[in-house]
Write a protein that holds these residues in place. Structure first.
Motif, PDB file in Angstrom:
ATOM      1  N   LEU A  45       0.831  -1.201   0.000  1.00  0.00           N
ATOM      2  CA  LEU A  45       0.000   0.000   0.000  1.00  0.00           C
ATOM      3  C   LEU A  45       0.865   1.251   0.000  1.00  0.00           C
ATOM      4  O   LEU A  45       1.934   1.282   0.596  1.00  0.00           O
ATOM      5  N   GLU A  49      -3.224   5.094   1.703  1.00  0.00           N
ATOM      6  CA  GLU A  49      -4.186   4.312   0.916  1.00  0.00           C
ATOM      7  C   GLU A  49      -4.874   3.277   1.789  1.00  0.00           C
ATOM      8  O   GLU A  49      -4.283   2.741   2.734  1.00  0.00           O
ATOM      9  N   SER A  76      -3.884  -3.388  -2.963  1.00  0.00           N
ATOM     10  CA  SER A  76      -3.826  -1.926  -2.974  1.00  0.00           C
ATOM     11  C   SER A  76      -4.775  -1.402  -4.053  1.00  0.00           C
ATOM     12  O   SER A  76      -5.089  -2.112  -5.007  1.00  0.00           O
ATOM     13  N   ASP A  78      -4.299   0.722  -6.460  1.00  0.00           N
ATOM     14  CA  ASP A  78      -3.666   0.744  -7.775  1.00  0.00           C
ATOM     15  C   ASP A  78      -3.632  -0.647  -8.391  1.00  0.00           C
ATOM     16  O   ASP A  78      -3.921  -0.835  -9.579  1.00  0.00           O
TER      17      ASP A  78
END
Length: 92
Positions: A45, A49, A76, A78
């Motif tokens: 992470l 986040e 995460s 993303d």
């Protein structure tokens, strides 16, 4: 002409001696413990986040661990975005 370098097994008293049970002199084996799955799978992470939970629609192998379709993992944001773009997440 080629020759075979392996030796043949003998029958008789020599063969009977080799069938004895081997003795274990290493001591007791340690018990296996179940390893827990890491909190976040894949890349770590970023600062600030929050992890997202995704359900996989395809087989995924990460860091030597196989995740089958239908497995729910925490990743995460993303990485969740990348998995969705590549079609690895199930439609919910």
């Amino acid at each position: 002409m080629a020759t075979n370098p392996t030796t043949k097994k003998t029958t008789g008293p020599a063969a009977e001696e080799s069938t004895e049970a081997p003795t274990d002199t290493t001591g007791p084996r340690p018990e296996r413990t179940a390893s827990r799955a890491p909190a976040v799978v894949g890349p770590p992470l970023g600062h600030g986040e929050t992890p997202q939970t995704v359900t996989l629609s395809h087989h995924l192998s990460l860091d030597g661990t196989d995740y089958t379709p239908g497995t729910t993992i925490t990743v995460s944001p993303d990485y969740a975005r990348r998995l969705r773009a590549q079609g690895f997440t199930a439609r919910t």
